[in-house]
Each structure stands twice: as structure tokens, then as C-alpha cells.
Design a protein around this motif. Sequence first.
Motif, mmCIF file in Angstrom:
data_model
loop_
_atom_site.group_PDB
_atom_site.id
_atom_site.type_symbol
_atom_site.label_atom_id
_atom_site.label_comp_id
_atom_site.label_asym_id
_atom_site.label_seq_id
_atom_site.Cartn_x
_atom_site.Cartn_y
_atom_site.Cartn_z
ATOM 1 N N ARG A 96 -20.443 -25.457 75.867
ATOM 2 C CA ARG A 96 -21.039 -26.549 74.950
ATOM 3 C C ARG A 96 -20.133 -27.172 74.564
ATOM 4 N NH1 ARG A 96 -23.282 -25.416 79.141
ATOM 5 N NH2 ARG A 96 -25.378 -25.345 79.556
ATOM 6 N N CYS A 97 -18.702 -27.637 75.205
ATOM 7 C CA CYS A 97 -17.769 -28.014 74.652
ATOM 8 C C CYS A 97 -18.648 -29.887 74.014
ATOM 9 C CB CYS A 97 -16.241 -28.529 75.124
ATOM 10 S SG CYS A 97 -15.374 -26.961 75.907
ATOM 11 N N THR A 98 -17.991 -30.201 73.101
ATOM 12 C CA THR A 98 -17.940 -31.548 72.424
ATOM 13 C C THR A 98 -17.913 -32.825 73.014
ATOM 14 O OG1 THR A 98 -16.981 -31.665 70.388
ATOM 15 C CG2 THR A 98 -18.656 -30.469 70.382
ATOM 16 N N TYR A 99 -16.764 -32.268 73.361
ATOM 17 C CA TYR A 99 -15.855 -33.675 74.309
ATOM 18 C C TYR A 99 -16.057 -33.853 75.602
ATOM 19 C CZ TYR A 99 -12.763 -29.588 74.327
ATOM 20 O OH TYR A 99 -12.321 -28.543 74.809
ATOM 21 N N VAL A 110 -1.351 -23.317 78.062
ATOM 22 C CA VAL A 110 -2.653 -23.394 77.113
ATOM 23 C C VAL A 110 -2.915 -24.763 77.080
ATOM 24 C CG1 VAL A 110 -3.320 -22.811 74.156
ATOM 25 C CG2 VAL A 110 -1.858 -20.964 75.842
ATOM 26 N N LEU A 111 -4.094 -25.071 77.386
ATOM 27 C CA LEU A 111 -4.726 -26.131 77.406
ATOM 28 C C LEU A 111 -5.290 -26.192 75.901
ATOM 29 C CD1 LEU A 111 -5.405 -26.851 81.271
ATOM 30 C CD2 LEU A 111 -3.660 -27.356 79.725
ATOM 31 N N SER A 112 -5.016 -27.119 75.907
ATOM 32 C CA SER A 112 -6.308 -27.826 74.474
ATOM 33 C C SER A 112 -6.358 -29.305 74.138
ATOM 34 C CB SER A 112 -5.171 -27.047 72.623
ATOM 35 O OG SER A 112 -4.721 -26.067 73.018
ATOM 36 N N VAL A 113 -7.702 -29.230 73.837
ATOM 37 C CA VAL A 113 -8.146 -30.783 73.516
ATOM 38 C C VAL A 113 -7.796 -31.035 72.207
ATOM 39 C CG1 VAL A 113 -10.173 -32.872 73.905
ATOM 40 C CG2 VAL A 113 -9.713 -30.892 75.986
ATOM 41 N N VAL A 114 -7.549 -32.756 72.065
ATOM 42 C CA VAL A 114 -8.032 -33.245 70.724
ATOM 43 C C VAL A 114 -8.610 -34.265 70.586
ATOM 44 C CG1 VAL A 114 -6.355 -34.456 68.819
ATOM 45 C CG2 VAL A 114 -5.076 -32.575 70.321
ATOM 46 N N THR A 115 -9.220 -33.814 69.323
ATOM 47 C CA THR A 115 -10.331 -35.219 69.069
ATOM 48 C C THR A 115 -10.360 -35.443 67.357
ATOM 49 O OG1 THR A 115 -12.156 -33.525 68.297
ATOM 50 C CG2 THR A 115 -11.728 -33.410 70.610
ATOM 51 N N ARG A 116 -10.991 -36.472 67.425
ATOM 52 C CA ARG A 116 -11.400 -37.132 66.374
ATOM 53 C C ARG A 116 -11.793 -36.318 64.932
ATOM 54 N NH1 ARG A 116 -14.972 -40.633 65.677
ATOM 55 N NH2 ARG A 116 -15.366 -40.927 67.914
ATOM 56 N N ASP A 117 -12.481 -34.917 65.373
ATOM 57 C CA ASP A 117 -13.083 -33.952 64.983
ATOM 58 C C ASP A 117 -11.829 -32.680 64.174
ATOM 59 O OD1 ASP A 117 -16.087 -35.275 64.617
ATOM 60 O OD2 ASP A 117 -16.437 -34.508 66.580
ATOM 61 N N ASN A 118 -11.236 -32.830 65.128
ATOM 62 C CA ASN A 118 -9.944 -31.266 64.909
ATOM 63 C C ASN A 118 -9.311 -31.820 64.979
ATOM 64 O OD1 ASN A 118 -8.992 -32.149 67.653
ATOM 65 N ND2 ASN A 118 -10.247 -30.464 68.675
ATOM 66 N N MET A 119 -8.178 -33.130 64.819
ATOM 67 C CA MET A 119 -6.784 -33.317 64.791
ATOM 68 C C MET A 119 -6.252 -33.090 63.961
ATOM 69 S SD MET A 119 -7.614 -37.366 64.088
ATOM 70 C CE MET A 119 -8.143 -37.953 62.828
ATOM 71 N N VAL A 158 -4.849 -35.484 74.549
ATOM 72 C CA VAL A 158 -6.445 -37.086 73.193
ATOM 73 C C VAL A 158 -7.499 -37.181 74.449
ATOM 74 C CG1 VAL A 158 -6.692 -38.635 72.299
ATOM 75 C CG2 VAL A 158 -4.422 -37.337 71.750
ATOM 76 N N ASP A 159 -8.958 -37.084 73.728
ATOM 77 C CA ASP A 159 -10.203 -36.937 73.980
ATOM 78 C C ASP A 159 -10.200 -38.762 74.152
ATOM 79 O OD1 ASP A 159 -12.627 -37.395 75.324
ATOM 80 O OD2 ASP A 159 -13.517 -36.660 73.322
ATOM 81 N N PHE A 160 -9.649 -39.596 74.362
ATOM 82 C CA PHE A 160 -10.448 -40.874 74.862
ATOM 83 C C PHE A 160 -11.021 -41.136 74.833
ATOM 84 C CE2 PHE A 160 -5.547 -40.341 76.347
ATOM 85 C CZ PHE A 160 -5.092 -40.836 74.977
ATOM 86 N N ASP A 161 -11.992 -41.518 73.466
ATOM 87 C CA ASP A 161 -13.403 -42.282 73.666
ATOM 88 C C ASP A 161 -13.821 -43.242 73.143
ATOM 89 O OD1 ASP A 161 -12.902 -41.688 70.568
ATOM 90 O OD2 ASP A 161 -14.534 -40.057 70.981
ATOM 91 N N GLY A 162 -12.767 -44.147 73.309
ATOM 92 C CA GLY A 162 -12.889 -45.197 72.863
ATOM 93 C C GLY A 162 -13.762 -45.832 71.128
ATOM 94 N N LYS A 163 -13.231 -44.595 70.514
ATOM 95 C CA LYS A 163 -13.744 -44.844 69.250
ATOM 96 C C LYS A 163 -12.404 -44.849 68.006
ATOM 97 C CE LYS A 163 -18.624 -43.349 70.325
ATOM 98 N NZ LYS A 163 -19.289 -42.351 70.211
ATOM 99 N N TRP A 164 -10.936 -44.934 68.920
ATOM 100 C CA TRP A 164 -10.068 -44.028 67.421
ATOM 101 C C TRP A 164 -9.755 -45.434 66.964
ATOM 102 C CZ3 TRP A 164 -7.423 -39.153 67.515
ATOM 103 C CH2 TRP A 164 -7.637 -38.311 68.219
ATOM 104 N N THR A 165 -9.806 -44.986 66.008
ATOM 105 C CA THR A 165 -9.261 -46.185 64.731
ATOM 106 C C THR A 165 -8.161 -45.972 64.450
ATOM 107 O OG1 THR A 165 -9.806 -44.850 62.361
ATOM 108 C CG2 THR A 165 -11.568 -46.295 63.708
#
Length: 375
Positions: A14-17, A173-182, A204-211
Motif C-alpha cells: 500500500r505505497c502512499t503515492y 531500479v525505479l524510485s519515486v520521489v515524493t514530498r515526504d522522502n525527497m 517525481v510524484d506530481f500531486d499538484g501540491k509541490w511548493t
Amino acid sequence: MNLVLSLTERCNLRCTYCYYKVSHETRSLVMSNDIMEAAIRLAFERTLSLNQRFLNITFFGGEPLLCMESIRRGVELAKGLVHEQFGEDVLLGPPTSNTTSPKFRLRFAVNTNATLLNEDIIEYLKREKFRIYLSLDGPESHHNICRRQVGGAGSFKLIEPHIPVLTKLDTVVLSVVTRDNMRSLSDAARWIQAQGFRNMTAAVDFDGKWTGEEFDVLAAEYTEMAEFWLELKRKKVPFYLGTIQDKLKFRLTGLRHRTSSCQVAEGIVACAANGNLFPCTRFITSKPDAPYILGNVFDDPAHIWNGAVARDILDFFSRDKEDCKGCAIRFRCHAHECACTSFYSTGSIHGVSPEVCTHERMLAAICDDAICGDL
């Protein structure tokens, strides 16, 4: 030709992104043998009609290793079709620099979180020369931030025993970059290389919330990654760091992402568990009213390859986006070049996400400043 088979909607993590995270409990569909066979036959016939001599089949999910018997069945079917058509042995795996054979080539791949691997599966993947796209974010402290089990526990300990053998296989290796792990991204890249992996991409997980402040943090991590890659290059240590290298490659060669790296350009069809067909992986869903459905595996091929969605994809490739005209980096920018990125960030392959645009300008500048001046 490239075929992606979403064998199952089910996943044991259940990956968060995950873009399916809100619907995990209702996603249980498994692809039937009839649908899988129809999809493989459709892709093979399309390959022949395009006069291509290769077919790449990627087993996708959910978690495809939950359907190991389907993978084995699909591999044997594809090999049988090639033998039946050409009466020859099948070449498996990627072409090599000294490969001049005109024989038809099959290449199999699997996108997996690796938690279900065992000796039998590993030996099978090795024997059939699979490419393994491994979902791994980094060391335990970094990986477990987002990649969790159903109950919320981290998943790293389930993968860790398999890392030594995975480094010796054809693994990306496929890694995902989120605001939580960057904040630990560059350290994670160093750790992945130190394990012995030779190919890594971080998306990058583009979730529309990056500042803006978060992009500043990410920029610092990218700068560290670029310097790390350059350090390896100077030492002649082979390590493909796609996040950095792809941006550099397109600048130095004059190639563009759409025509040299995007599988849609060379032919791809992604099959959902219910048999509906899509232009690429990120579009896949079993929702009957989903956008960008090319057709179904049991439809007339003429409708699939020449219908409204297929024409829309051709239109995407034929012209620049209005918002991007005159932009110096548009041919190496995912906001302009990647239909998948545009779709999941704006809802349309023709859209341009300001968030993705900001990211791509930032990353291109970092690659140019940190690397190009050294070459």
C-alpha cells in the motif's frame, strides 16, 4: 512493438503515492487467460504489420508476481507464436552490440516490488532473460517512508534478502520521489549504486501540491545527484542515472524524448485486466468509462489502431503544445514530450502542468550547470 499486460489489479503493498491508493479495496480484477492470449496475439500481429522484428512484453499490475502462472503461460504463448510464424528458435533478451541476426527477438520484463520473489521465480526470470523493473526507493529508512505493507509496516525487509541476486540480473531500479522522502534522495541514489545496481531512475510524484520551498529542497538533492553521477563518470564506473543522464543526453545529441525514448512512438499498447487497451501504462484502468481507451482486445484491429484515440495520439506527436512554443527545453521536457505525464498531471495528453513545467526547467538547468561545463 511493446505490449504491457496488467495481469492483476491486486497488490500486496500500500505505497502512499500509488495512483490506485484510493481504490485498493475495490481493485480485485485478474486478467483471464483468454484476454491475455488475445492481447499477445494482437500485439504480435501488429508487430508483423509494422515490419518490426521485435516484441517486448512487460508484465504489470498491481503486483504481477501474484499471477506467476499467467506469466509462464504468456511467455510460452509468445514463444510459440514466433516459432509458428518463422519456424525458428526465438532470440530472448536485449540485442547486443555484436548481434546481427535477422531472427525475431522477444524481450520479457516484469514490474515488481520484489516482495514475492523466491529461488524458483528468480531462476525462471534468469532463464527467460527477463528485464526486472524493481520498485526500490533506497535503504530501509528511505524506502519505508512510502512503500508500506497493507498493515502499514515498511516493506524493505521483504526485499532485502533478494538485493544481492537482483544486482546480478538485468535490473532497473525505479524510485519515486515524493514530498515526504525527497530530503534523502541523493543519499538513496548513492546507496543504490553501492549495492551493485547499474541502472536507476527516480520519478517525481506530481500531486499538484509541490511548493516553491519544496522544489528548492529537491533542487539541492538533484545537484548532489548530478555531482555524484559526474564523480562516477570520471572514475569510469558504469551507472545509468536516468534522472540526470536523460536530460543531458537530449541536450547533447539533439534528440527529443517523444521520438527516441517514448515507447508510444515506436508502438505500445497497454492492456488492462478487463481487456481494454490504452496508449501507455499510466492510462491503465478497468473503469468502463475511462478516457483514452483505444478499444478492447476482442475488437476489430482496424478500430483499435485507427480509431479516435489512436488519431489523438498521432496528433499529440505531430505538433508542439501551444503553451510550450519557443521554450528551449521543450524537446527534453516531460510536460511537453510525455503523454503519460501530461495525462496524469492535467487529465489530458495535450495539457501542460505548471508544476511539471517548473520541475523540468529546474532539473534541466541543474544538469546543464553541473555537468555540461565539465564535458
